[in-house]
Scaffold this motif. Structure first.
Motif, PDB file in Angstrom:
ATOM      1  N   THR A 164      23.515  -9.493  28.237  1.00 52.56           N
ATOM      2  CA  THR A 164      23.699  -9.098  29.634  1.00 52.56           C
ATOM      3  C   THR A 164      23.490  -7.596  29.768  1.00 52.56           C
ATOM      4  O   THR A 164      23.557  -6.849  28.783  1.00 52.56           O
ATOM      5  N   TRP A 165      23.277  -7.155  30.985  1.00 55.85           N
ATOM      6  CA  TRP A 165      23.110  -5.729  31.238  1.00 55.85           C
ATOM      7  C   TRP A 165      24.388  -4.956  30.882  1.00 55.85           C
ATOM      8  O   TRP A 165      24.323  -3.858  30.331  1.00 55.85           O
ATOM      9  N   ALA A 166      25.535  -5.530  31.204  1.00 57.11           N
ATOM     10  CA  ALA A 166      26.793  -4.849  30.909  1.00 57.11           C
ATOM     11  C   ALA A 166      26.983  -4.691  29.405  1.00 57.11           C
ATOM     12  O   ALA A 166      27.437  -3.634  28.938  1.00 57.11           O
ATOM     13  N   GLN A 167      26.627  -5.713  28.645  1.00 62.12           N
ATOM     14  CA  GLN A 167      26.738  -5.612  27.190  1.00 62.12           C
ATOM     15  C   GLN A 167      25.798  -4.556  26.639  1.00 62.12           C
ATOM     16  O   GLN A 167      26.148  -3.826  25.706  1.00 62.12           O
ATOM     17  N   MET A 168      24.606  -4.454  27.209  1.00 62.90           N
ATOM     18  CA  MET A 168      23.646  -3.455  26.746  1.00 62.90           C
ATOM     19  C   MET A 168      24.185  -2.041  26.993  1.00 62.90           C
ATOM     20  O   MET A 168      24.104  -1.173  26.117  1.00 62.90           O
ATOM     21  N   PRO A 203      15.589 -11.736  23.578  1.00 60.24           N
ATOM     22  CA  PRO A 203      15.253 -11.994  24.981  1.00 60.24           C
ATOM     23  C   PRO A 203      15.786 -10.880  25.874  1.00 60.24           C
ATOM     24  O   PRO A 203      16.785 -10.226  25.550  1.00 60.24           O
ATOM     25  N   LEU A 204      15.141 -10.664  26.991  1.00 61.49           N
ATOM     26  CA  LEU A 204      15.623  -9.669  27.944  1.00 61.49           C
ATOM     27  C   LEU A 204      17.016 -10.046  28.434  1.00 61.49           C
ATOM     28  O   LEU A 204      17.291 -11.216  28.689  1.00 61.49           O
ATOM     29  N   PRO A 205      17.906  -9.082  28.569  1.00 60.96           N
ATOM     30  CA  PRO A 205      19.230  -9.379  29.124  1.00 60.96           C
ATOM     31  C   PRO A 205      19.151  -9.539  30.636  1.00 60.96           C
ATOM     32  O   PRO A 205      18.196  -9.087  31.282  1.00 60.96           O
ATOM     33  N   GLY A 206      20.177 -10.172  31.195  1.00 57.08           N
ATOM     34  CA  GLY A 206      20.253 -10.357  32.637  1.00 57.08           C
ATOM     35  C   GLY A 206      21.638 -10.051  33.153  1.00 57.08           C
ATOM     36  O   GLY A 206      22.472  -9.480  32.431  1.00 57.08           O
ATOM     37  N   LEU A 207      21.903 -10.434  34.377  1.00 59.13           N
ATOM     38  CA  LEU A 207      23.196 -10.138  34.981  1.00 59.13           C
ATOM     39  C   LEU A 207      24.333 -10.881  34.282  1.00 59.13           C
ATOM     40  O   LEU A 207      25.335 -10.277  33.899  1.00 59.13           O
ATOM     41  N   ASN A 208      24.175 -12.183  34.102  1.00 58.10           N
ATOM     42  CA  ASN A 208      25.237 -13.006  33.534  1.00 58.10           C
ATOM     43  C   ASN A 208      24.849 -13.692  32.230  1.00 58.10           C
ATOM     44  O   ASN A 208      25.593 -14.523  31.716  1.00 58.10           O
ATOM     45  N   GLY A 209      23.685 -13.386  31.700  1.00 65.10           N
ATOM     46  CA  GLY A 209      23.186 -14.008  30.482  1.00 65.10           C
ATOM     47  C   GLY A 209      21.739 -13.607  30.288  1.00 65.10           C
ATOM     48  O   GLY A 209      21.238 -12.707  30.981  1.00 65.10           O
ATOM     49  N   PRO A 210      21.041 -14.251  29.353  1.00 63.35           N
ATOM     50  CA  PRO A 210      19.636 -13.894  29.134  1.00 63.35           C
ATOM     51  C   PRO A 210      18.832 -13.900  30.420  1.00 63.35           C
ATOM     52  O   PRO A 210      18.988 -14.779  31.274  1.00 63.35           O
ATOM     53  N   GLY A 211      17.971 -12.908  30.563  1.00 62.48           N
ATOM     54  CA  GLY A 211      17.175 -12.774  31.780  1.00 62.48           C
ATOM     55  C   GLY A 211      15.850 -13.500  31.690  1.00 62.48           C
ATOM     56  O   GLY A 211      15.610 -14.285  30.765  1.00 62.48           O
ATOM     57  N   SER A 212      14.995 -13.232  32.663  1.00 59.68           N
ATOM     58  CA  SER A 212      13.679 -13.869  32.737  1.00 59.68           C
ATOM     59  C   SER A 212      12.595 -12.804  32.733  1.00 59.68           C
ATOM     60  O   SER A 212      12.657 -11.849  33.510  1.00 59.68           O
ATOM     61  N   VAL A 265      15.063  -8.730  39.491  1.00 59.83           N
ATOM     62  CA  VAL A 265      15.437  -9.657  40.564  1.00 59.83           C
ATOM     63  C   VAL A 265      15.647 -11.062  40.006  1.00 59.83           C
ATOM     64  O   VAL A 265      16.664 -11.724  40.276  1.00 59.83           O
ATOM     65  N   ASN A 266      14.693 -11.549  39.220  1.00 60.59           N
ATOM     66  CA  ASN A 266      14.798 -12.901  38.662  1.00 60.59           C
ATOM     67  C   ASN A 266      15.981 -13.018  37.704  1.00 60.59           C
ATOM     68  O   ASN A 266      16.641 -14.063  37.644  1.00 60.59           O
ATOM     69  N   SER A 267      16.263 -11.960  36.957  1.00 63.89           N
ATOM     70  CA  SER A 267      17.347 -11.993  35.973  1.00 63.89           C
ATOM     71  C   SER A 267      18.722 -11.888  36.614  1.00 63.89           C
ATOM     72  O   SER A 267      19.738 -12.051  35.936  1.00 63.89           O
ATOM     73  N   ALA A 268      18.745 -11.622  37.914  1.00 67.23           N
ATOM     74  CA  ALA A 268      20.010 -11.622  38.662  1.00 67.23           C
ATOM     75  C   ALA A 268      20.143 -12.873  39.518  1.00 67.23           C
ATOM     76  O   ALA A 268      21.069 -12.978  40.335  1.00 67.23           O
ATOM     77  N   GLY A 269      19.208 -13.804  39.357  1.00 62.66           N
ATOM     78  CA  GLY A 269      19.271 -15.056  40.109  1.00 62.66           C
ATOM     79  C   GLY A 269      18.484 -15.069  41.397  1.00 62.66           C
ATOM     80  O   GLY A 269      18.564 -16.028  42.171  1.00 62.66           O
ATOM     81  N   GLY A 270      17.711 -14.018  41.644  1.00 60.68           N
ATOM     82  CA  GLY A 270      16.933 -13.961  42.877  1.00 60.68           C
ATOM     83  C   GLY A 270      15.490 -14.360  42.665  1.00 60.68           C
ATOM     84  O   GLY A 270      15.077 -14.749  41.568  1.00 60.68           O
ATOM     85  N   THR A 271      14.701 -14.251  43.718  1.00 60.06           N
ATOM     86  CA  THR A 271      13.269 -14.519  43.667  1.00 60.06           C
ATOM     87  C   THR A 271      12.549 -13.472  44.515  1.00 60.06           C
ATOM     88  O   THR A 271      13.136 -12.874  45.415  1.00 60.06           O
TER      89      THR A 271
END
Length: 427
Positions: free
Chosen positions: A174-178, A299-308, A215-221
């Motif tokens: 996640t971003w916070a972990q990074m 994998p790329l990190p994301g907001l709540n888990g691995p990102g896209s 955007v995608n890694s936070a659940g958006g499009t």
């Protein structure tokens, strides 16, 4: 970027529908909307600057075997926007100077809709052996307009030696972990002058990629499957806020606002970054640098888990105004063969389109990042697959850049971007 009129877009749509209805799947001549691939002789191959030094040796092998059908390599700038613009200029003047084009995967729809590239004979190429998401980037309205030569998925490069020394167990998801991991690393004497993270944030195509990933890694499009903009959402704001906040608090160094791929690679290799978002080509180059054996990928990190990741890569297409198209088809078959894409993997860390290469134990032993890369590609989200892609990416770059520079809030920029994208795709 050219603003297209409604009437022109309607004509292009009609032309695309005609190709779908009348074009044959094998690309044989004599069908409506299908070119005749005739003529043999010298051709040109047009692509961005080869920073890996792997392309010309391949062309030399082709030229040695085809002395009457030699290929001349025309290298364009490394900047993707500049590459696209030069290819469009060549197409609009109907010049035959360019024969085979190496297209960014997101350009296929635009180039096919404008009839700047030809519909290809699908049965000539082993598409069934390639990863499905990769093959889909080469299609437009049911027709094949290019052949995948490489794919691309963004990955997180990180310093294994520093994370281990700082007591960080494994790469962040996640971003916070990074951010937390970086804070621990920076307490080490040898890391006090390092920055935490960088991607590609200069105002060019790389910024579109990094914005879309956030955007995608936070659940958006950015756009939905039909190409309709959907970017003015809380999820998209969380993604853009992550980038904006990271510039403000120093997680991303201020100088990264000028970074393209090579800038980030050099910063990581020279020990100025703990984490780097970049493409797989960096792996082989970093292994030849002073950090050999001191880094890995995740994998790329994301907001709540691995990102896209954004789905990257290049496809090879034939310019509609080119000569010697029979030679062009043979050359594409040569360059996109499993053998040559394997060579590009081995020599340049370029992601191959063939599924089997990601499961090859010998290759995994030599390139341990392959499972991560495959996951990145399979999970990747395509950038907007729209005909007016130039207008869309320009709008994204303008608004995202304004936010990262502190000239706009994320909320205002996304409202403005929603309007701009809606206008662009409606034309």
């Amino acid at each position: 970027m050219t603003t297209r009129t409604t009437s022109r877009a309607a004509a292009l749509t009609a032309a695309g529908l005609l190709l779908t209805a009348c074009g044959s799947s094998d690309g044989s001549s004599g069908q409506a909307g299908t070119p005749s691939f005739e003529g043999r002789g010298p051709i040109t191959y047009v692509a961005g600057k080869d920073t890996t030094g792997t392309v010309q040796p391949m062309l030399d092998r082709w030229n040695a075997a085809h002395p009457k059908e030699k290929v001349t390599f025309i290298q364009l700038p490394t900047d993707a926007d500049a590459q696209r613009q030069q290819m469009i200029q060549n197409a609009e003047t109907k010049s035959d100077a360019y024969t085979v084009l190496s297209l960014d995967v997101v350009w296929t729809s635009e180039f096919a809709a404008h009839q700047w590239i030809d519909r290809l004979p699908e049965k000539r190429y082993p598409l069934g052996k390639m990863l499905k998401p990769v093959v889909e980037t080469s299609r437009y309205r049911g027709g094949l307009y290019a052949v995948p030569s490489s794919s691309d998925g963004g990955m997180l490069y990180y310093r294994t030696d520093l994370l281990k020394k700082a007591g960080v167990a494994g790469p962040p998801t996640t971003w916070a972990q990074m951010t937390a991991a970086c804070a621990k690393v920076k307490k080490l004497p040898e890391a006090k002058d390092m920055s935490c993270y960088a991607g590609q944030f200069q105002k060019y195509e790389g910024l579109t990629v990094n914005f879309a990933e956030a955007v995608n890694s936070a659940g958006g499009t950015v756009t939905d499957a039909a190409g309709k903009p959907d970017v003015d959402t809380p999820e998209a704001r969380k993604g853009l806020d992550f980038l904006s906040r990271s510039f403000q608090d120093g997680t991303i160094p201020k100088k990264a606002i000028t970074y393209q791929e090579e800038d980030g690679r050099q910063a990581f290799q020279s020990g100025r970054l703990v984490f780097l978002r970049n493409w797989p080509y960096v792996y082989s180059l970093a292994q030849k640098s002073g950090i050999k054996g001191k880094f890995a990928v995740a994998p790329l990190p994301g907001l709540n888990g691995p990102g896209s990741s954004s789905l990257g890569g290049h496809n090879m297409a034939v310019s509609s105004s080119a000569k010697n198209k029979a030679t062009a088809l043979d050359f594409i078959e040569f360059m996109t063969s499993e053998k040559n894409t394997r060579t590009l993997l081995e020599d340049a860390s370029l992601a191959p389109p063939y599924a089997s290469l990601y499961d090859d134990r010998a290759l995994i032993g030599q390139y341990p990042y392959l499972p991560v890369l495959k996951e990145s590609i399979v999970r990747a989200v395509p950038r907007p697959r729209v005909v007016p892609y130039g207008d869309v990416t320009a709008a994204i770059q303008q608004e995202a850049y304004a936010v990262l520079n502190g000239d706009k809030s994320s909320a205002q920029a996304l409202r403005d971007l929603q309007k701009a994208l809606g206008k662009a795709v409606a034309q």
